[in-house]
Write an enzyme that holds these catalytic residues in place. Sequence first.
Site, mmCIF file in Angstrom:
data_model
loop_
_atom_site.group_PDB
_atom_site.id
_atom_site.type_symbol
_atom_site.label_atom_id
_atom_site.label_comp_id
_atom_site.label_asym_id
_atom_site.label_seq_id
_atom_site.Cartn_x
_atom_site.Cartn_y
_atom_site.Cartn_z
ATOM 1 N N PRO A 22 -9.575 -1.410 8.337
ATOM 2 C CA PRO A 22 -8.550 0.072 8.229
ATOM 3 C C PRO A 22 -6.737 -0.774 8.759
ATOM 4 O O PRO A 22 -6.994 -1.757 8.544
ATOM 5 C CB PRO A 22 -9.177 0.132 9.932
ATOM 6 C CG PRO A 22 -9.835 -0.681 9.944
ATOM 7 C CD PRO A 22 -10.257 -1.923 9.264
ATOM 8 N N LYS A 52 -0.253 4.065 -8.197
ATOM 9 C CA LYS A 52 -0.273 5.493 -8.639
ATOM 10 C C LYS A 52 1.265 6.285 -9.414
ATOM 11 O O LYS A 52 1.762 6.635 -10.905
ATOM 12 C CB LYS A 52 -0.199 7.130 -7.580
ATOM 13 C CG LYS A 52 0.172 8.134 -7.967
ATOM 14 C CD LYS A 52 0.046 9.373 -7.221
ATOM 15 C CE LYS A 52 1.114 10.791 -7.440
ATOM 16 N NZ LYS A 52 1.256 10.963 -6.939
ATOM 17 N N THR A 108 -6.274 -11.343 3.243
ATOM 18 C CA THR A 108 -7.718 -10.558 1.731
ATOM 19 C C THR A 108 -8.413 -11.969 1.788
ATOM 20 O O THR A 108 -9.253 -11.671 1.573
ATOM 21 C CB THR A 108 -7.224 -10.192 1.038
ATOM 22 O OG1 THR A 108 -5.747 -11.562 0.318
ATOM 23 C CG2 THR A 108 -5.348 -8.886 1.739
ATOM 24 N N GLN A 157 2.515 -5.779 -3.349
ATOM 25 C CA GLN A 157 1.908 -6.007 -1.811
ATOM 26 C C GLN A 157 4.165 -5.816 -1.205
ATOM 27 O O GLN A 157 4.344 -4.227 -2.117
ATOM 28 C CB GLN A 157 3.058 -7.527 -0.815
ATOM 29 C CG GLN A 157 1.308 -8.019 -1.251
ATOM 30 C CD GLN A 157 0.403 -8.122 -2.395
ATOM 31 O OE1 GLN A 157 2.042 -9.724 -3.424
ATOM 32 N NE2 GLN A 157 -0.494 -8.237 -3.156
ATOM 33 N N LYS A 205 2.273 2.518 -5.234
ATOM 34 C CA LYS A 205 2.257 2.473 -6.678
ATOM 35 C C LYS A 205 2.207 2.092 -7.400
ATOM 36 O O LYS A 205 2.951 2.673 -8.560
ATOM 37 C CB LYS A 205 3.226 0.231 -6.730
ATOM 38 C CG LYS A 205 4.242 -0.060 -5.189
ATOM 39 C CD LYS A 205 4.127 -1.829 -4.943
ATOM 40 C CE LYS A 205 3.275 -2.389 -4.730
ATOM 41 N NZ LYS A 205 2.937 -1.734 -2.969
ATOM 42 N N ASP A 235 2.174 15.098 1.752
ATOM 43 C CA ASP A 235 0.804 15.659 2.082
ATOM 44 C C ASP A 235 -0.029 15.034 3.196
ATOM 45 O O ASP A 235 0.031 16.065 4.354
ATOM 46 C CB ASP A 235 0.133 15.961 0.952
ATOM 47 C CG ASP A 235 -1.068 14.510 0.859
ATOM 48 O OD1 ASP A 235 0.194 13.853 0.372
ATOM 49 O OD2 ASP A 235 -1.772 14.112 0.197
ATOM 50 N N THR A 281 3.031 -12.651 2.488
ATOM 51 C CA THR A 281 2.004 -13.039 1.256
ATOM 52 C C THR A 281 2.829 -14.375 1.029
ATOM 53 O O THR A 281 3.234 -14.896 1.851
ATOM 54 C CB THR A 281 1.618 -12.122 0.561
ATOM 55 O OG1 THR A 281 0.111 -12.273 -0.316
ATOM 56 C CG2 THR A 281 3.286 -11.609 -0.144
ATOM 57 N N GLY A 293 -4.557 -4.337 -4.073
ATOM 58 C CA GLY A 293 -5.285 -2.544 -4.904
ATOM 59 C C GLY A 293 -4.445 -1.167 -4.965
ATOM 60 O O GLY A 293 -4.283 -1.036 -4.346
ATOM 61 N N HIS A 294 -4.052 -1.399 -6.437
ATOM 62 C CA HIS A 294 -3.779 0.065 -7.088
ATOM 63 C C HIS A 294 -4.341 0.742 -7.488
ATOM 64 O O HIS A 294 -5.358 0.524 -8.407
ATOM 65 C CB HIS A 294 -2.697 -1.036 -8.006
ATOM 66 C CG HIS A 294 -1.586 -1.661 -7.974
ATOM 67 N ND1 HIS A 294 -0.672 -2.434 -7.691
ATOM 68 C CD2 HIS A 294 -1.256 -2.360 -6.417
ATOM 69 C CE1 HIS A 294 0.280 -2.837 -7.879
ATOM 70 N NE2 HIS A 294 -0.086 -3.259 -6.228
ATOM 71 N N ASP A 344 0.882 -0.963 -0.158
ATOM 72 C CA ASP A 344 0.171 0.637 0.503
ATOM 73 C C ASP A 344 0.884 1.051 -0.050
ATOM 74 O O ASP A 344 0.140 1.848 0.350
ATOM 75 C CB ASP A 344 -0.428 0.313 1.148
ATOM 76 C CG ASP A 344 -1.838 -0.954 1.326
ATOM 77 O OD1 ASP A 344 -2.376 -1.456 0.169
ATOM 78 O OD2 ASP A 344 -2.146 -1.300 2.392
HETATM 79 P P1 IMP Z 1 -2.404 -12.734 1.987
HETATM 80 O O1 IMP Z 1 -1.883 -11.957 0.528
HETATM 81 O O2 IMP Z 1 -4.157 -13.008 1.154
HETATM 82 O O3 IMP Z 1 -2.440 -14.304 1.412
HETATM 83 O O4 IMP Z 1 -2.414 -12.201 3.381
HETATM 84 C C1 IMP Z 1 -1.130 -12.226 4.194
HETATM 85 C C2 IMP Z 1 -1.045 -11.102 4.941
HETATM 86 O O5 IMP Z 1 -0.162 -9.699 3.084
HETATM 87 C C3 IMP Z 1 -1.608 -10.056 5.637
HETATM 88 O O6 IMP Z 1 -1.689 -9.707 6.063
HETATM 89 C C4 IMP Z 1 -2.149 -9.359 4.483
HETATM 90 O O7 IMP Z 1 -3.231 -7.777 5.151
HETATM 91 C C5 IMP Z 1 -1.017 -8.529 3.969
HETATM 92 N N1 IMP Z 1 -1.946 -7.976 2.485
HETATM 93 C C6 IMP Z 1 -1.489 -9.513 0.663
HETATM 94 N N2 IMP Z 1 -1.739 -7.855 0.061
HETATM 95 C C7 IMP Z 1 -1.182 -7.204 0.273
HETATM 96 C C8 IMP Z 1 -1.614 -5.865 -0.308
HETATM 97 O O8 IMP Z 1 -2.201 -5.680 -1.760
HETATM 98 N N3 IMP Z 1 -1.412 -4.110 0.370
HETATM 99 C C9 IMP Z 1 -0.819 -4.123 1.676
HETATM 100 N N4 IMP Z 1 -1.439 -5.299 2.570
HETATM 101 C C10 IMP Z 1 -1.627 -6.540 2.185
#
Ligand code: IMP
Length: 435
Positions: A302, A17, A128, A222, A15, A331, A237, A39-40, A12
């Site tokens: 959150p 943007k 997720t 990630q 990336k 900002d 992940t 989620g980009h 998060d």
């Molecule tokens: P998974 O990738 O769904 O198996 O989740 C494993 C961990 O990675 C969890 O703590 C998720 O919240 C975190 N995670 C997975 N994808 C993202 C992402 O795109 N942004 C932030 N955290 C992520």
Amino acid sequence: MNLAVLGAQWGDEGKGKIVDLLAPRFGVVARYQGGHNAGHTVYVSGQKFVLHLIPSGILHSGTTCIIGNGVVIDPNALMTEIEMLAALGIEVGQRLRISDKAHVIMPYHRDLELLAEARRGERKIGTTSRGIGPAYEDKIGRRGIRIGDLADCSLTGPLAGVVKENVAARNRLISGAEMDWQAVLGRLAASWDRLQPWVTDVSLALAEAREAGRAILFEGAQGALLDIDHGTFPYVTSSNATIGGVCTGLGVPPRAIDGVLGVVKAYTTRVGEGPLPTELTGEAGERLRESGQEYGASTGRPRRCGWFDAVAMRYAVRLNGLDALAISKLDVLDDLDEICVCTAYRREGKLLHDFPADSGVLASCEPVYETLPGWSSPTQGAQRETDLPSEARAYVARLEELAGAPAVILSTGSDRVDTILRDHAILEDWIGSSR
Ligand code: IMP
């Protein structure tokens, strides 16, 4: 020049943007790991696009977008994304390529993930719930299904045998509603009909692009600290979000990567469980969350918020060989009188300057802070370095010094245009003129 853009914290970082901003300078944008857990978010003239699987380069009509073999694909999620883009006036058309070797997220993967998380109880990871982990488990366990396998969905073919076995294994573990393997196979056949025109040998497509002199941007999902090998295991992940993932996840040699840009927030966030040494609980954390709108782009959860962690940053620089940084969300700190930066950890009376391998050790570390003056004035939307207050420039300079890498891009808002491209030789090398 081919450039890798990856997250240097816990995901998060913004990336989407940065990739969208740089994409017009590249012929190809290629995703190499993760799935629709990512989620980009990209804002263009006030319009919001959230991309989960398709590289953020898709918003530029001249860019070819590649989903590599290292990505795990939920065919329904991918089709939904293609339809969402079409509804917003963006046709994927001939610009998408999907690796025939990418593994498929099957309906039973989500069930298995929910079961695994429930069984972990207090030790849950906070995933997720997209089926990501179980899909990678099946890949490593050599019982996974690849996109190319969907070409033969006949009831007597080899794919049918694997689906039947995997669904039976799922049904043995999960009581209640049984899954019907033939129905699952039928859905795969329908997915193949829709996805087939885009399926190809991605490694070959990238080699041809390089031969044709088309520059490639490798897009990570990630972040380094969620990497399966180098992150805060087991709170990670299931893929390699660090630089090695580019080679394994796309079938390109290391020499195809000319530069590595790490994206970091001007502070730190994390979603899900696991240690976060600089976490701010209470009002201070709430304030960052609200002003940064820190809610997951995929799950809406959150995000936990905290100060910038330079120990973690130095680790990400080392792991990935980051040549430069893009610092996002500067900002969000606009209203603060003082800003803290963690420069080391303290544990059992000793100072630690290196990021520990063990999550338990990390959880017991206390951050050692340096306090910098805030700027208490708006930087939102600033497009030139000279528009920044001196305290904001000093803050960036201190982060660069602590990280050991120059910050060549500063992001001051969610829109594409809310960006400062700094006058720096590295940026010049990567994208030509930065203007
Ligand atoms: P998974 O990738 O769904 O198996 O989740 C494993 C961990 O990675 C969890 O703590 C998720 O919240 C975190 N995670 C997975 N994808 C993202 C992402 O795109 N942004 C932030 N955290 C992520």
